[in-house]
Scaffold this motif. Structure first.
Motif, PDB file in Angstrom:
ATOM      1  N   ASP A   1      40.262 -96.053  44.217  1.00 50.42           N
ATOM      2  CA  ASP A   1      40.948 -95.286  43.174  1.00 50.42           C
ATOM      3  C   ASP A   1      40.634 -93.799  43.292  1.00 50.42           C
ATOM      4  O   ASP A   1      41.527 -92.944  43.200  1.00 50.42           O
ATOM      5  CB  ASP A   1      40.544 -95.782  41.785  1.00 50.42           C
ATOM      6  N   ALA A   2      39.354 -93.471  43.487  1.00 54.12           N
ATOM      7  CA  ALA A   2      38.926 -92.074  43.591  1.00 54.12           C
ATOM      8  C   ALA A   2      39.504 -91.412  44.837  1.00 54.12           C
ATOM      9  O   ALA A   2      39.900 -90.242  44.801  1.00 54.12           O
ATOM     10  CB  ALA A   2      37.405 -91.986  43.585  1.00 54.12           C
TER      11      ALA A   2
ATOM     12  N   HIS B   1      42.371 -92.127  46.255  1.00 52.16           N
ATOM     13  CA  HIS B   1      43.793 -91.883  45.990  1.00 52.16           C
ATOM     14  C   HIS B   1      43.973 -90.632  45.135  1.00 52.16           C
ATOM     15  O   HIS B   1      44.803 -89.763  45.460  1.00 52.16           O
ATOM     16  CB  HIS B   1      44.406 -93.121  45.324  1.00 52.16           C
ATOM     17  N   ARG B   2      43.190 -90.522  44.075  1.00 51.67           N
ATOM     18  CA  ARG B   2      43.268 -89.322  43.213  1.00 51.67           C
ATOM     19  C   ARG B   2      42.924 -88.060  43.999  1.00 51.67           C
ATOM     20  O   ARG B   2      43.622 -87.042  43.906  1.00 51.67           O
ATOM     21  CB  ARG B   2      42.331 -89.459  42.015  1.00 51.67           C
ATOM     22  N   ALA B   3      41.844 -88.111  44.774  1.00 57.39           N
ATOM     23  CA  ALA B   3      41.401 -86.931  45.524  1.00 57.39           C
ATOM     24  C   ALA B   3      42.416 -86.541  46.593  1.00 57.39           C
ATOM     25  O   ALA B   3      42.689 -85.356  46.797  1.00 57.39           O
ATOM     26  CB  ALA B   3      40.035 -87.203  46.160  1.00 57.39           C
TER      27      ALA B   3
ATOM     28  N   LEU C   1      45.674 -87.087  46.593  1.00 55.64           N
ATOM     29  CA  LEU C   1      46.844 -86.481  45.947  1.00 55.64           C
ATOM     30  C   LEU C   1      46.517 -85.067  45.477  1.00 55.64           C
ATOM     31  O   LEU C   1      47.338 -84.148  45.640  1.00 55.64           O
ATOM     32  CB  LEU C   1      47.324 -87.340  44.783  1.00 55.64           C
ATOM     33  N   ALA C   2      45.337 -84.870  44.927  1.00 57.39           N
ATOM     34  CA  ALA C   2      44.927 -83.533  44.482  1.00 57.39           C
ATOM     35  C   ALA C   2      44.801 -82.563  45.649  1.00 57.39           C
ATOM     36  O   ALA C   2      44.988 -81.361  45.486  1.00 57.39           O
ATOM     37  CB  ALA C   2      43.605 -83.620  43.717  1.00 57.39           C
TER      38      ALA C   2
ATOM     39  N   ALA D   1      50.149 -96.802  45.426  1.00 66.79           N
ATOM     40  CA  ALA D   1      49.066 -96.653  44.448  1.00 66.79           C
ATOM     41  C   ALA D   1      47.993 -97.716  44.670  1.00 66.79           C
ATOM     42  O   ALA D   1      48.256 -98.768  45.256  1.00 66.79           O
ATOM     43  CB  ALA D   1      49.626 -96.762  43.038  1.00 66.79           C
TER      44      ALA D   1
ATOM     45  N   ASP E   1      51.883 -89.652  47.773  1.00 68.61           N
ATOM     46  CA  ASP E   1      51.654 -91.066  47.492  1.00 68.61           C
ATOM     47  C   ASP E   1      52.483 -91.954  48.419  1.00 68.61           C
ATOM     48  O   ASP E   1      53.658 -91.700  48.651  1.00 68.61           O
ATOM     49  CB  ASP E   1      52.019 -91.361  46.036  1.00 68.61           C
TER      50      ASP E   1
END
Length: 129
Positions: free
Chosen positions: A80-81, A83-85, A87-88, A96, A93
């Motif tokens: 999860d982390a 994926h967030r990092a 994208l940031a 997900a 994407d």
């Protein structure tokens, strides 16, 4: 089986910054940098756990098509982390975080496209804690 893998990127500085941020949640960081002066023209960075530059990006002729690379994640939270990092950091994407039971019952992965369009994945094979 594989000691290390790497590929050329279109914009080394941009891709290095992307991977620096995207791989941090997985515990991977730059382990080694090779300069143009050291190599006679190639510039690259090897990422991995401490002392193990398993994944390399660098300058050079880029491939005509995308590559798929999957990084081992220690937990679903790390997926999860990641994926967030990613994208940031400017990734796009491509799936997900979630279970992919068509691979196996505990396959938990997330997918992003890096700045060059390579399909980058983080995957955890462990059952949910």
């Amino acid at each position: 089986m594989i000691d290390h893998v790497g590929f050329s990127v279109a914009d080394f500085a941009r891709s290095r910054a992307f991977y620096l941020q995207a791989l941090a949640p997985l515990g991977y960081a730059p382990v080694m940098d090779v300069t143009k002066e050291q190599s006679g023209g190639y510039e690259g960075t090897g990422f991995g756990p401490p002392g193990r530059p398993n994944f390399w990006i660098g300058t050079g002729e880029t491939r005509s098509g995308p590559t798929h690379v999957a990084f081992a994640a220690p937990s679903r939270a790390a997926v999860d982390a990641f994926h967030r990092a990613a994208l940031a950091a400017g990734g796009r994407d491509n799936g997900a975080p979630g279970l992919r039971p068509h691979y196996h019952a505990h396959y938990y992965g997330a997918f992003v496209f890096d700045p060059d369009g390579h399909n980058i994945e983080a995957v955890c094979h462990a059952p949910q804690a």
